[in-house]
Design an enzyme around this catalytic site. Structure first.
Site: not given
Lengths: 103, 345
Positions: B173-174, B177, B188, B197, B260, B265
């Protein structure tokens, strides 16, 4: 002085924020002074800036007995110095806020 | 066959062409091999040059064969400055007596291998960027992040998260990015942030599935299952059932639950589920078709940094149709998945 702190975001950002309250009267005098000085230096009421990088934590601080201050939004790299006390208290005693309702 | 081709050096194409017609079989084979390699570099340069607009990747200026990971693991010794720290394991060095160092090193290797073997992507920037992992960040730090240059991993607080290097999906995951940063560079916040994400979860879970030999049916599609503490067990997120990973999981499963102003995440649950639906519909390995469709979309020059879910969804369909055909099972799976999560195409 009562202080509320919330931590949102991070890799686990789909979990509602972790929240805690702290009273500086319960702290050792030195820690209370350092914390209050650090709080005075914050930008209160300013809107949150963009996240510095993905998966960063964001801290929101407010003083319930001084609502006119508004909220201070602090990025995690700024949660140092006198604010360490607040961060450590949150990490040790924080509770996850209730889950948001679904639309 | 010789392990070293002496013709893999700078020779004019005309000379290579002449050598390729030589009567000497070994010389002919070496020349053809060198010409194929040269052609590959030309294609890579042309592809890179065509992708500069809006992307951070620089054009390739030095030929690189690729496929060779270069990792360095640093020990932060609980410091929270975003500097690298002390080198504790460089590429090729033996394992250290520290499980976080070993996990970080191995996890970065698995992630590099996934990108290279699946897409022939040479590291984060596509040009062999060194992978820098910093372990033991902070004290009981319950988080991991990519800061634009390196990956930082905390040891966890034991309540919410444990040692974050234990999750190979977290490492994937990291690192992803970083890939996103060099591709669409999705902003982001809002829907583009949720896509940023989601893309990290999408490729993080594939890294885990590939490393553990899991396919779309045998995977649990859970994110963070190996790093949660008792308060967030059994996992942080579920790509299959967003919102059901643990009692606090706040992810919506479709646009009816879109929050909203929600955390990136949180709303990422919607595109996460779309990916799961495509992969599970097609069966087999997630990286056989679903992964390549998402990867092509991430690299698609039409994907803006402020993309919405709908814009992203339309591009996944366009890429599926372009690669597999307009009426293909892959295109139908993509269309059906976005319909299920209520993102109109």
């Amino acid at each position: 002085m009562r202080i509320r702190v919330r931590r949102a975001g991070g890799f686990a950002g789909n979990i509602p924020p972790l929240a805690a309250e702290l009273d500086t009267a319960q702290l050792p005098a030195g820690d209370a002074t350092r914390l209050e000085q650090a709080l005075d230096a914050l930008r209160w009421g300013a809107t949150a800036g963009p996240a510095p990088h993905p998966d960063a934590f964001r801290y929101e601080i407010d003083v319930p007995d001084e609502p006119e201050r508004g909220t201070a939004v602090v990025q995690e790299q700024q949660m140092s110095g006198g604010l360490d006390v607040l961060r450590n208290h949150l990490q040790e005693h924080g509770v996850i806020e209730p889950r948001r309702g679904r639309g | 066959m010789s392990a070293h081709n002496h013709l893999r050096c700078i020779l004019p194409p005309s000379l290579l062409d002449k050598l390729a017609r030589s009567d000497d079989a070994d010389l002919r084979a070496a020349a053809l091999d060198a010409m194929a390699l040269d052609n590959r570099f030309r294609i890579a340069r042309a592809e890179s040059a065509s992708r500069i607009g809006g992307r951070r990747a620089a054009p390739i200026t030095f030929a690189r064969i690729g496929g060779q990971v270069n990792r360095t693991i640093y020990d932060k010794h609980h410091d929270t400055s975003q500097t690298l720290g002390k080198v504790v394991r460089a590429e090729g060095q033996p394992a250290a007596d520290d499980v976080a160092v070993t996990e970080g090193y191995d996890g970065l290797g698995e992630t590099y291998d996934y990108y290279w073997s699946t897409f022939q992507r040479d590291s984060i920037n596509g040009q062999g960027q060194s992978l820098l992992g910093c372990v033991h960040f902070g004290t009981d730090y319950p988080n991991a992040f990519w800061d634009g240059h390196a990956m930082f991993f905390g040891d966890g607080d034991g309540r919410f998260l444990t040692r974050t290097t234990a999750g190979i999906d977290v490492i994937g995951h990291e690192l992803t990015h970083g890939v996103t940063q060099y591709e669409a560079n999705l902003v982001y916040s809002g829907q583009s942030g949720a896509l940023n994400e989601s893309i990290s979860d999408v490729f993080g879970i594939q890294v885990k599935q590939r490393a553990l030999g899991l396919n779309s049916e045998t995977s649990d599609w859970l994110i963070g299952a190996d790093i949660v503490g008792p308060e967030l067990a059994p996992a942080l997120r579920s790509m299959k059932d967003p919102g059901q990973a643990n009692p606090h999981d706040d992810q919506p499963a479709d646009m009816d639950g879109y929050v909203d102003g929600g955390d990136v995440h949180t709303n990422s649950g919607i595109p996460n589920r779309a990916f799961y639906l495509v992969a599970s519909k097609l069966g087999g390995n997630a990286w056989d078709a679903a992964g390549p469709i998402w990867y092509a979309t991430l690299r698609d020059n039409r994907l803006n940094s402020t993309a919405t879910f709908q814009e992203f969804a339309r591009l996944t369909l366009a890429n599926a149709q372009q690669t597999y055909g307009r009426q293909s099972a892959q295109a139908e799976a993509v269309s059906g998945a976005w319909d299920t999560v209520k993102v109109p195409l």
